[in-house]
Design an enzyme around this catalytic site. Structure first.
Site, short mmCIF file in Angstrom:
data_model
loop_
_atom_site.label_atom_id
_atom_site.label_comp_id
_atom_site.label_asym_id
_atom_site.label_seq_id
_atom_site.Cartn_x
_atom_site.Cartn_y
_atom_site.Cartn_z
N PRO A 129 0.79 -1.24 0.00
CA PRO A 129 0.00 0.00 0.00
C PRO A 129 0.82 1.29 0.00
CG PRO A 129 0.06 -0.90 2.21
CD PRO A 129 0.81 -1.86 1.33
N LYS A 156 6.75 2.53 1.41
CA LYS A 156 8.09 2.85 0.90
C LYS A 156 8.00 3.81 -0.29
CE LYS A 156 9.45 -1.59 2.68
NZ LYS A 156 8.06 -2.00 3.05
N ASP A 196 1.87 -7.07 -13.53
CA ASP A 196 2.69 -8.14 -12.97
C ASP A 196 4.15 -7.82 -13.33
OD1 ASP A 196 4.12 -10.46 -12.51
OD2 ASP A 196 2.46 -11.77 -13.09
N CYS A 249 9.85 -9.04 4.49
CA CYS A 249 9.55 -8.98 5.92
C CYS A 249 9.42 -10.41 6.44
CB CYS A 249 8.30 -8.16 6.19
SG CYS A 249 6.85 -8.70 5.27
N ASP A 285 2.33 -2.43 -8.78
CA ASP A 285 1.84 -3.56 -7.99
C ASP A 285 0.82 -4.34 -8.82
OD1 ASP A 285 2.06 -4.16 -4.72
OD2 ASP A 285 0.31 -5.07 -5.70
C1 LIG Z 1 5.38 -6.84 0.91
S1 LIG Z 1 4.04 -6.24 0.01
C2 LIG Z 1 4.58 -4.64 -0.44
C3 LIG Z 1 4.53 -3.59 0.65
C4 LIG Z 1 4.89 -2.22 0.12
N1 LIG Z 1 6.19 -2.19 -0.52
C5 LIG Z 1 4.88 -1.15 1.20
O1 LIG Z 1 5.93 -0.75 1.67
O2 LIG Z 1 3.79 -0.68 1.56
C6 LIG Z 1 4.24 -7.13 -1.48
C7 LIG Z 1 3.37 -6.66 -2.65
O3 LIG Z 1 3.77 -7.39 -3.81
C8 LIG Z 1 2.65 -7.42 -4.70
N2 LIG Z 1 2.97 -8.44 -5.71
C9 LIG Z 1 2.99 -9.78 -5.58
N3 LIG Z 1 3.37 -10.37 -6.71
C10 LIG Z 1 3.61 -9.38 -7.61
C11 LIG Z 1 4.01 -9.36 -8.98
N4 LIG Z 1 4.26 -10.49 -9.65
N5 LIG Z 1 4.15 -8.16 -9.59
C12 LIG Z 1 3.88 -7.02 -8.91
N6 LIG Z 1 3.48 -6.97 -7.61
C13 LIG Z 1 3.35 -8.15 -6.98
C14 LIG Z 1 1.50 -7.70 -3.77
O4 LIG Z 1 0.28 -7.29 -4.35
C15 LIG Z 1 1.87 -6.86 -2.53
O5 LIG Z 1 1.23 -5.62 -2.56
#
Ligand SMILES: C[S@@+](CC[C@H](N)C(=O)[O-])C[C@H]1O[C@@H](n2cnc3c(N)ncnc32)[C@H](O)[C@@H]1O
Length: 415
Positions: free
Chosen positions: A233, A236, A277, A346, A251
């Site tokens: 969300p 960062k 993606d 994380c 995302d």
């Molecule tokens: C750890 S969370 C990110 C938290 C975010 N960076 C923050 O600081 O608020 C991981 C994110 O990766 C996204 N995600 C998963 N697979 C993905 C892909 N193949 N391409 C892009 N985003 C992806 C998920 O939707 C999720 O929002």
């Protein structure tokens, strides 16, 4: 006509029952309720999940057979409210019984709940009951890395929960009473976040002190082009945008990007937003820096998400480690020659951190780690950085630990 207010205890029981049935806390639908009621329900549910085994010990002797999951959840919530949070038993028992009696489905359990919760209120030695253990598969894997003592310290940190950490926008102030932790600010646990001063004006956003380290590590300069892959969300993304970089936040999840848009709007920061993606998307031009906050088991965030141990399975980790390696390989291809990338997760599992970077270094000639010392955590053998939930944030730390994160700054030099 004013609507009758939902009862936080009932909502908390719905949440606990939903987690027991395999749902993530954040995805369990709840009836309409005021933010303050939802916040209280959330706190009760988190406390019940952090003390799940303890409530079992207290309640089991008084239960002739296992009640329906929703009733058992209500008993767990009532028990922690009395024994952990110190609420007067009379009020808790009456409210729980009244709520059950009013429900068509669970009314028959009201008498039993009355008797059992009265017994539970008399339990002695709650504080001496063993702390909540991680599930066997995860415990074994963490013990192999951190040892039995390390795992116990991590479990103690999980049981204690997490304070409220804020990342403050440059030039803005943290709310009164906040203490500095690493580069972040910490408030004691509790309360409704949106009611705190500075929330509506976008002076800060909620982000664990450890979660704020990866963007700090990337050290972006004003005007640099930065790709925040896996951005939503947006904790960062906001740090990178606040530092003056030209950020593209990508995302896969549109609902999560909606939250990122709301966060940017509230804080008055901007980024280009892409829903795609990362494995199949290509940037229009190579960039100066990439932040890859890869999807992971999130086992470093159990302090604030005690539902995770109920939901995560070993097979999830196998799938995620493959995805992380593929994302990392692809993200390295988005960098200008000599560009830099921060990889982070994380997770407490080295498979999603240390081992990923060690393997990437062998796969990519010209790739090297260049991670400087950070204010919290420790250096790792392959050149990354690790934080743990049991890390102390200062010499007289009373405020609890930080999330378990892994991060590494990588530089990709042409070969
Ligand atoms: C750890 S969370 C990110 C938290 C975010 N960076 C923050 O600081 O608020 C991981 C994110 O990766 C996204 N995600 C998963 N697979 C993905 C892909 N193949 N391409 C892009 N985003 C992806 C998920 O939707 C999720 O929002």
């Amino acid at each position: 006509m004013p609507q009758p207010q939902a009862d936080p205890r009932q909502l908390a029981a719905l949440l606990v029952a939903g987690v027991v049935e395999g749902g993530m806390l954040s995805e369990i639908p709840l009836p309409q309720a005021e933010p303050a009621v939802r916040a209280r329900a959330q706190r009760l549910a988190l406390t019940a999940l952090r003390n799940f085994a303890r409530t079992e010990t207290v309640l089991k002797p008084w239960l002739r057979r296992e009640p329906q999951p929703e009733v058992m959840a209500a008993l767990r919530v009532g028990t922690v409210e009395m024994l952990e949070l110190g609420a007067p038993p009379h009020g808790v028992v009456n409210a729980t019984v009244k709520a059950l009696r009013a429900s068509r489905e669970f009314g028959a359990a009201a008498g039993m709940a009355n008797a059992v919760l009265r017994r539970a209120s008399e339990f002695e030695g709650w504080a001496e009951l063993p702390q909540q253990k991680l599930p066997g598969w995860l415990r074994r894997r963490l013990r192999a890395v951190y040892g039995e003592e390390g795992v116990q310290a991590i479990e103690t940190a999980h049981q204690a929960g997490a304070a409220l950490d804020l990342t403050v926008k440059p030039g803005a102030s943290a709310p009164e009473g906040a203490e500095p932790v690493g580069g972040s600010w910490r408030l004691p646990l509790g309360g409704q976040v949106s009611a705190l001063p500075g929330f509506a004006t976008g002076d800060w956003w909620v982000q664990d002190a450890a979660a704020a380290l990866p963007a700090t590590l990337l050290a972006v300069q004003p005007g640099e082009t930065v790709l925040d892959l896996c951005a939503a969300p947006g904790g960062k993304t906001m740090q990178l945008a606040a530092a003056g970089a030209q950020v593209t936040a990508l995302d896969l999840s549109e609902p999560r990007l909606t939250r990122l848009r709301e966060n940017l709007a509230r804080t008055g920061l901007s980024a280009e937003i892409v829903c795609a993606d990362a494995l199949h998307w290509t940037p229009p031009a190579l960039v100066d820096a990439v932040l890859l906050d890869a999807p992971c088991s999130a086992t470093g965030t159990i302090r604030r998400h005690p539902d995770l141990p109920f939901v995560r399975k070993p097979a999830d980790v196998e799938e995620l480690t493959k995805l992380q390696a593929d994302l990392l390989d692809r993200a390295l291809g988005f960098l200008k020659p000599g560009g830099r990338l921060v990889y982070c997760t994380c997770s407490l599992l080295p498979d999603e951190g240390e081992a990923q970077i060690a393997a990437a270094l062998t796969r990519h000639p010209g790739l090297r780690t260049d991670t400087p010392a950070l204010p919290l955590g420790r250096a790792t053998a392959e050149g990354g950085w690790r934080t743990r939930p049991d890390d102390k944030t200062g010499p007289d730390d009373q405020s609890g630990g930080i999330d378990g994160f892994y991060m590494a700054l990588l530089r990709h030099d042409p070969v």
